[in-house]
Scaffold this motif. Structure first.
Motif, PDB file in Angstrom:
ATOM      1  N   ARG A 104       7.629   2.054 -17.020  1.00  0.00           N
ATOM      2  CA  ARG A 104       6.786   2.649 -18.047  1.00  0.00           C
ATOM      3  C   ARG A 104       6.424   4.079 -17.649  1.00  0.00           C
ATOM      4  O   ARG A 104       6.471   4.435 -16.473  1.00  0.00           O
ATOM      5  N   PRO A 105       6.084   4.929 -18.627  1.00  0.00           N
ATOM      6  CA  PRO A 105       5.656   6.296 -18.290  1.00  0.00           C
ATOM      7  C   PRO A 105       4.464   6.252 -17.348  1.00  0.00           C
ATOM      8  O   PRO A 105       3.588   5.391 -17.468  1.00  0.00           O
ATOM      9  N   LEU A 106       4.438   7.177 -16.402  1.00  0.00           N
ATOM     10  CA  LEU A 106       3.369   7.190 -15.413  1.00  0.00           C
ATOM     11  C   LEU A 106       2.066   7.678 -16.039  1.00  0.00           C
ATOM     12  O   LEU A 106       2.035   8.692 -16.726  1.00  0.00           O
ATOM     13  N   GLY A 107       0.999   6.944 -15.775  1.00  0.00           N
ATOM     14  CA  GLY A 107      -0.303   7.356 -16.255  1.00  0.00           C
ATOM     15  C   GLY A 107      -0.903   8.431 -15.360  1.00  0.00           C
ATOM     16  O   GLY A 107      -0.462   8.639 -14.227  1.00  0.00           O
ATOM     17  N   VAL A 108      -1.914   9.096 -15.868  1.00  0.00           N
ATOM     18  CA  VAL A 108      -2.598  10.154 -15.130  1.00  0.00           C
ATOM     19  C   VAL A 108      -4.094  10.062 -15.394  1.00  0.00           C
ATOM     20  O   VAL A 108      -4.514   9.875 -16.546  1.00  0.00           O
ATOM     21  N   ILE A 109      -4.888  10.164 -14.352  1.00  0.00           N
ATOM     22  CA  ILE A 109      -6.335  10.296 -14.500  1.00  0.00           C
ATOM     23  C   ILE A 109      -6.662  11.781 -14.346  1.00  0.00           C
ATOM     24  O   ILE A 109      -6.345  12.392 -13.326  1.00  0.00           O
ATOM     25  N   GLY A 110      -7.276  12.351 -15.355  1.00  0.00           N
ATOM     26  CA  GLY A 110      -7.676  13.746 -15.309  1.00  0.00           C
ATOM     27  C   GLY A 110      -9.125  13.867 -14.884  1.00  0.00           C
ATOM     28  O   GLY A 110      -9.938  12.975 -15.144  1.00  0.00           O
ATOM     29  N   HIS A 163      -0.484   8.050 -11.382  1.00  0.00           N
ATOM     30  CA  HIS A 163      -0.379   6.653 -10.986  1.00  0.00           C
ATOM     31  C   HIS A 163       1.030   6.386 -10.461  1.00  0.00           C
ATOM     32  O   HIS A 163       2.020   6.637 -11.163  1.00  0.00           O
ATOM     33  N   VAL A 164       1.120   5.840  -9.259  1.00  0.00           N
ATOM     34  CA  VAL A 164       2.409   5.493  -8.661  1.00  0.00           C
ATOM     35  C   VAL A 164       2.491   3.980  -8.525  1.00  0.00           C
ATOM     36  O   VAL A 164       1.539   3.355  -8.030  1.00  0.00           O
ATOM     37  N   PRO A 165       3.591   3.353  -8.956  1.00  0.00           N
ATOM     38  CA  PRO A 165       3.715   1.907  -8.767  1.00  0.00           C
ATOM     39  C   PRO A 165       3.417   1.516  -7.322  1.00  0.00           C
ATOM     40  O   PRO A 165       3.997   2.086  -6.398  1.00  0.00           O
ATOM     41  N   HIS A 166       2.516   0.558  -7.117  1.00  0.00           N
ATOM     42  CA  HIS A 166       2.042   0.251  -5.764  1.00  0.00           C
ATOM     43  C   HIS A 166       3.168  -0.179  -4.838  1.00  0.00           C
ATOM     44  O   HIS A 166       3.125   0.057  -3.640  1.00  0.00           O
ATOM     45  N   SER A 185      17.217  -9.314  -7.990  1.00  0.00           N
ATOM     46  CA  SER A 185      16.247 -10.284  -7.469  1.00  0.00           C
ATOM     47  C   SER A 185      15.437 -10.883  -8.613  1.00  0.00           C
ATOM     48  O   SER A 185      14.645 -10.180  -9.242  1.00  0.00           O
ATOM     49  N   PRO A 186      15.605 -12.182  -8.890  1.00  0.00           N
ATOM     50  CA  PRO A 186      14.808 -12.817  -9.950  1.00  0.00           C
ATOM     51  C   PRO A 186      13.304 -12.697  -9.695  1.00  0.00           C
ATOM     52  O   PRO A 186      12.525 -12.543 -10.637  1.00  0.00           O
ATOM     53  N   GLU A 187      12.898 -12.766  -8.409  1.00  0.00           N
ATOM     54  CA  GLU A 187      11.479 -12.631  -8.097  1.00  0.00           C
ATOM     55  C   GLU A 187      10.970 -11.244  -8.464  1.00  0.00           C
ATOM     56  O   GLU A 187       9.867 -11.089  -9.014  1.00  0.00           O
ATOM     57  N   ALA A 188      11.785 -10.229  -8.174  1.00  0.00           N
ATOM     58  CA  ALA A 188      11.383  -8.864  -8.510  1.00  0.00           C
ATOM     59  C   ALA A 188      11.298  -8.673 -10.014  1.00  0.00           C
ATOM     60  O   ALA A 188      10.377  -8.023 -10.521  1.00  0.00           O
ATOM     61  N   VAL A 189      12.242  -9.232 -10.738  1.00  0.00           N
ATOM     62  CA  VAL A 189      12.224  -9.141 -12.199  1.00  0.00           C
ATOM     63  C   VAL A 189      10.939  -9.749 -12.748  1.00  0.00           C
ATOM     64  O   VAL A 189      10.292  -9.185 -13.646  1.00  0.00           O
ATOM     65  N   ALA A 190      10.527 -10.897 -12.181  1.00  0.00           N
ATOM     66  CA  ALA A 190       9.321 -11.573 -12.660  1.00  0.00           C
ATOM     67  C   ALA A 190       8.080 -10.725 -12.419  1.00  0.00           C
ATOM     68  O   ALA A 190       7.196 -10.625 -13.278  1.00  0.00           O
ATOM     69  N   VAL A 191       8.001 -10.103 -11.239  1.00  0.00           N
ATOM     70  CA  VAL A 191       6.825  -9.298 -10.928  1.00  0.00           C
ATOM     71  C   VAL A 191       6.769  -8.048 -11.798  1.00  0.00           C
ATOM     72  O   VAL A 191       5.711  -7.691 -12.327  1.00  0.00           O
ATOM     73  N   VAL A 192       7.895  -7.377 -11.964  1.00  0.00           N
ATOM     74  CA  VAL A 192       7.914  -6.180 -12.808  1.00  0.00           C
ATOM     75  C   VAL A 192       7.551  -6.548 -14.249  1.00  0.00           C
ATOM     76  O   VAL A 192       6.817  -5.821 -14.928  1.00  0.00           O
TER      77      VAL A 192
END
Length: 333
Positions: free
Chosen positions: A148-154, A199-202, A251-258
């Motif tokens: 998804r597009p990265l969010g930003v806190i201003g 925001h960076v994906p953790h 990775s099916p596990e990775a797909v589920a988490v994303v």
């Protein structure tokens, strides 16, 4: 003035900074340290330095400001001797954008010590060179997907200037940083002080993530009018996202988490406060997040040569692996 001056040394002769009529001089500050998830700040500031005309204005005394034990500078050992030392830097540069518009860039390692003296010295330098506004760059790990597009806190010393979609919408306490303190002090002394926290994906926070650097520079351009070349950095970002996508699909596990992260992201901004707390560690209701992060880190480490080539194409370098030690040390402090 003398006390602050002792922690930096001005170049002589000093670069000439000529600001056109109706143009205000901007100070851009991006410090590598706690709030640099995905090494986005380092990638962004190095890209500015290496893709634009740059002159050194002042060098800060890293011996007085940096704890070498928290971020040990890399040294090269060749067979039977030390052959190189990568000295840490914290410097102020005069930069011209692609249209020849000048601005100041403060970049390098976040100070471990003397934050008040450091911020006061930077403020006095800004006054000396006629700066009227500042923009800080930072990056924070969030429970957000890379799809998804990265969010930003201003944030701004004039809160009404921050668009509604960039507001956190809540009051929280977060760990401080020298960069955040600089923005706060600049605002207190009458500067138009702004900043952006991308925001960076953790699960990608420990690896170079050029997409976050692109987002920071795009927002910098929007609020200042500065023109920065982004093509090479965007290409590097696309390469990283493409290879992460390949790893996820394997990775099916990775797909589920994303997918879970996508559902949370698409549910709306009500999760913003919870996501911000990712700075302190655990992320609730995110199954296998740590495992996913470990998988990505291993994957990116195995492909470090490919990412390094992408970084070199846009004039940036991949950060060193000791960034994890730095982040841990920062959190302990």
């Amino acid at each position: 003035m003398d006390d602050q001056a002792r922690i930096y040394e001005l170049e002589f002769p000093s670069p000439r900074i000529e600001v056109g009529d109706g143009t205000t001089l901007v100070l851009v500050h991006g410090l590598e340290g706690f709030a640099d998830a995905g090494h986005a700040v380092r990638l962004a500031t190095e890209h500015l330095r290496q893709s634009l005309e740059t002159e050194l204005v002042a060098s800060f005394s890293v011996d007085d400001l940096i704890d070498y034990r928290s971020r040990r500078p890399p040294m090269t050992f060749a067979s039977d001797h030390f052959s190189a030392y990568e000295a840490p830097e914290l410097s102020l540069y005069a930069v011209k954008d692609t249209n020849g518009v000048p601005f100041l860039l403060l970049t390098g390692l976040e100070p471990d010590f003397k934050w008040e003296k450091f911020t006061s010295a930077v403020r006095l330098l800004a006054e000396q060179f006629g700066v009227s506004r500042s923009v800080g760059l930072s990056a924070i790990p969030m429970a957000t997907p890379h799809t998804r597009p990265l969010g930003v806190i201003g944030h701004s010393s004039n809160p009404g200037e921050v668009p509604r979609h960039q507001r956190l919408g809540a009051e929280v306490k977060v760990p401080g940083s020298a960069s955040a303190l600089l923005e706060y002090r600049m605002g207190q002394h009458g500067f138009d002080a702004r900043g952006f926290s991308v925001h960076v994906p953790h699960y990608l926070a420990q690896s170079p993530y050029p997409a976050a650097a692109v987002t920071l520079l795009q927002h910098l351009g929007q609020v200042t009018g500065l023109s920065v070349p982004l093509a090479a950095l965007e290409e590097a970002a696309a390469d990283v996202v493409r290879q992460v996508d390949e790893q996820v699909q394997a990775s099916p596990e990775a797909v589920a988490v994303v997918h879970a992260l996508e559902q949370q992201h698409d549910a709306g901004p009500q999760h913003a406060e919870t996501n911000l707390l990712a700075l302190d560690g655990d992320l609730p209701d995110l199954p296998s997040g740590d495992e996913l992060g470990a998988q990505f880190e291993q994957f990116l480490a195995e492909h470090s040569g490919e990412f390094g080539a992408a970084d070199e194409s846009d004039g940036t370098q991949a950060p060193q692996d000791d960034s994890r030690e730095s982040g841990d040390k920062d959190e302990e402090q």
